[in-house]
Design an enzyme around this catalytic site. Structure first.
Site, PDB file in Angstrom:
ATOM      1  N   GLU A  36     -14.155  12.597 -40.355  1.00 51.25           N
ATOM      2  CA  GLU A  36     -14.531  13.481 -41.463  1.00 51.25           C
ATOM      3  C   GLU A  36     -15.181  12.710 -42.603  1.00 51.25           C
ATOM      4  O   GLU A  36     -16.055  13.233 -43.299  1.00 51.25           O
ATOM      5  CB  GLU A  36     -13.277  14.214 -41.964  1.00 51.25           C
ATOM      6  N   LYS A  82     -33.733   3.456 -48.259  1.00 50.29           N
ATOM      7  CA  LYS A  82     -33.548   2.227 -47.482  1.00 50.29           C
ATOM      8  C   LYS A  82     -32.422   2.399 -46.471  1.00 50.29           C
ATOM      9  O   LYS A  82     -31.501   3.183 -46.683  1.00 50.29           O
ATOM     10  CB  LYS A  82     -33.218   1.074 -48.425  1.00 50.29           C
ATOM     11  N   GLU A 118      -4.634  14.061 -37.937  1.00 52.87           N
ATOM     12  CA  GLU A 118      -5.988  13.834 -38.490  1.00 52.87           C
ATOM     13  C   GLU A 118      -5.996  12.875 -39.674  1.00 52.87           C
ATOM     14  O   GLU A 118      -5.059  12.865 -40.466  1.00 52.87           O
ATOM     15  CB  GLU A 118      -6.546  15.197 -38.919  1.00 52.87           C
ATOM     16  N   LYS A 172      -4.265  24.163 -39.483  1.00 51.89           N
ATOM     17  CA  LYS A 172      -4.088  22.767 -39.890  1.00 51.89           C
ATOM     18  C   LYS A 172      -3.508  22.720 -41.285  1.00 51.89           C
ATOM     19  O   LYS A 172      -3.965  23.469 -42.156  1.00 51.89           O
ATOM     20  CB  LYS A 172      -5.450  22.070 -39.867  1.00 51.89           C
ATOM     21  N   HIS A 176     -15.518  19.336 -39.251  1.00 46.03           N
ATOM     22  CA  HIS A 176     -14.958  19.721 -40.545  1.00 46.03           C
ATOM     23  C   HIS A 176     -15.988  20.595 -41.266  1.00 46.03           C
ATOM     24  O   HIS A 176     -17.179  20.505 -40.999  1.00 46.03           O
ATOM     25  CB  HIS A 176     -14.712  18.429 -41.333  1.00 46.03           C
ATOM     26  N   GLU A 202     -13.754  24.454 -37.620  1.00 50.71           N
ATOM     27  CA  GLU A 202     -12.765  24.740 -38.663  1.00 50.71           C
ATOM     28  C   GLU A 202     -13.247  25.949 -39.469  1.00 50.71           C
ATOM     29  O   GLU A 202     -14.444  26.171 -39.615  1.00 50.71           O
ATOM     30  CB  GLU A 202     -12.649  23.528 -39.601  1.00 50.71           C
ATOM     31  N   ASP A 206      -3.059  16.860 -41.208  1.00 52.82           N
ATOM     32  CA  ASP A 206      -4.132  16.047 -41.795  1.00 52.82           C
ATOM     33  C   ASP A 206      -3.537  15.206 -42.912  1.00 52.82           C
ATOM     34  O   ASP A 206      -3.093  15.744 -43.929  1.00 52.82           O
ATOM     35  CB  ASP A 206      -5.201  17.003 -42.340  1.00 52.82           C
ATOM     36  N   ALA A 207      -3.523  13.875 -42.715  1.00 51.50           N
ATOM     37  CA  ALA A 207      -2.929  12.974 -43.725  1.00 51.50           C
ATOM     38  C   ALA A 207      -3.940  12.584 -44.798  1.00 51.50           C
ATOM     39  O   ALA A 207      -3.612  11.801 -45.699  1.00 51.50           O
ATOM     40  CB  ALA A 207      -2.361  11.734 -43.052  1.00 51.50           C
ATOM     41  N   LYS A 209      -1.794  19.968 -44.513  1.00 50.70           N
ATOM     42  CA  LYS A 209      -1.873  18.617 -45.053  1.00 50.70           C
ATOM     43  C   LYS A 209      -0.502  17.965 -45.079  1.00 50.70           C
ATOM     44  O   LYS A 209       0.516  18.638 -45.351  1.00 50.70           O
ATOM     45  CB  LYS A 209      -2.441  18.657 -46.478  1.00 50.70           C
TER      46      LYS A 209
HETATM   47 MG    MG Z   1      -9.314  16.044 -42.916  1.00 51.61          MG
END
Ligand code: MG
Length: 387
Positions: free
Chosen positions: A264, A99, A238, A181, A321, A340, A212-213, A183
């Site tokens: 992402e 659906k 990010e 990159k 990603h 990436e 990247d948070a 974190k």
């Molecule tokens: Mg990310």
């Protein structure tokens, strides 16, 4: 022309090059799709896997989507000439009876099988996936020889964080990556700024480093982080907040002059439309991360690209990603900005063919038929074992 067997196995994966470091119990689904097409005396088998960095989709694959492919009548999955599988027809068979809305994680289950279907079809055609899919989409004249890439990684280490982060970044630079990159958001801003300084020192400055948070910041914390990061001139910022928290993302975009990366954890064309309308992002500088495997595979990704380009976004804004070979082919075939790569994390799924050379931040394209997982010895062993 039929699919005669589909197998799924859920396997543990790690964010770290050293899998002994606890990694939150992450798993992914591996699938093999055995066809009745024979090449060099053997049935052609397509290989695929799900998201690396989340969890396996075994139930959905085994109970809902694989049975529909297996039940398809002889020829129902074939292209018009009847000489190969048509992954778009196979996609419609998988989605029959589903659906609208309620995407949940079924999009990852479908994306996993879609990867294996494209692998099988490209192998039957005897072409590398970027060439096969570009021809299929009428983009055969615009496939580049090489693709811009960056290395993902830089997760917070539970002990000796800065020393281990520096070592990881040094290894990535030695492998030929000029951009990477890491974190942030898990250990407080003071530690994050130290991590950024440590990582940028192994690259040619903070302009080559993205952060990247992982969607952790809520309103005021997001603005505080943006204020602290703004003077650094990072490559991009990010996954600032919850992917549906458009008010916070809009406020950050208004305050933060550098590029912001998002998408992402948005999985459908309908969500992409909301991002375009309400996400507060700027098509002249921001980055779109939609992961083809998260987004119902290549057919779903094409719809998202249609939505975003119609809203004024350039194809160069897409840096999917993923971090593996499938993404590399998709970026080349669709003319996207770059890919990436996870050369150290999420093994043996992350990264390109064994011994592949990254030079000045560019990767060349694999040339064996299909996606080329046969060029990754450890991963190929797992697939053969499953099939
Ligand atoms: Mg990310």
């Amino acid at each position: 022309m039929r699919i005669v067997d589909i197998r799924e196995r859920s396997v543990a994966i790690s964010r770290y090059a050293d899998p002994a470091i606890p990694s939150g119990g992450l798993t992914t689904s591996m699938v093999t799709i055995v066809t009745d097409v024979v090449r060099e005396g053997r049935p052609v088998v397509g290989y695929g896997f799900g998201s690396i960095g989340r969890f396996a989709q075994g139930g959905l694959i085994r109970e809902r989507f694989a049975p529909r492919l297996l039940a398809a009548a002889d020829g129902a999955l074939a292209d018009a000439a009847g000489t190969n599988f048509d992954p778009f027809r196979a996609w419609s068979v998988m989605m029959a009876g589903e659906k609208p809305g309620g995407h949940g994680e079924r999009c990852v289950a479908v994306g996993t099988l879609d990867m294996a279907l494209w692998d099988a079809a490209a192998k039957i055609a005897g072409l590398p996936l970027h060439r096969f899919s570009a021809d299929r989409l009428g983009r055969g004249d615009s496939v580049p020889d090489r693709v811009q890439v960056y290395a993902g990684g830089g997760y917070l280490y539970p002990a000796d964080d800065l020393a281990r982060l520096a070592e990881e970044m040094r290894r990535l630079a030695d492998l030929g990556y000029t951009r990477a990159k890491i974190k942030i958001g898990a250990a407080g801003l003071v530690q994050d700024l130290r991590r950024i300084e440590t990582a940028a020192a192994q690259l040619a400055g903070p302009g080559n480093l993205a952060v990247d948070a992982m969607n952790v910041y809520e309103g005021p914390a997001a603005l505080a982080a943006a204020a602290a990061l703004a003077p650094l001139g990072l490559w991009w910022f990010e996954d600032v907040c919850d992917p549906h928290d458009f008010p916070t993302q809009t406020a950050v975009a208004a305050a933060y002059p550098g590029p912001i990366a998002a998408g992402e954890a948005l999985f459908s064309a309908a969500e992409a439309r909301l991002l375009a309308l309400h996400g507060g992002l700027r098509p002249d500088r921001d980055i779109l991360l939609f992961d083809p495997v998260h987004c119902y595979g290549l057919p779903g990704t094409l719809r998202i690209i249609e939505v975003m380009t119609a809203a004024g976004w350039p194809r160069q804004a897409f840096w999917p990603h993923g971090g593996h070979l499938f993404t590399l082919h998709v970026v080349a075939a669709l003319g996207l900005g770059g890919a990436e790569v996870n050369p150290l994390s999420f093994q043996p799924f992350g990264g390109f063919e064994d011994g592949a050379i990254v030079s000045d931040g560019f990767a060349s394209l694999p040339q064996r038929p299909g996606i080329g997982f046969e060029g990754r010895a450890e991963l190929h062993r797992l697939f053969r074992d499953l099939a």
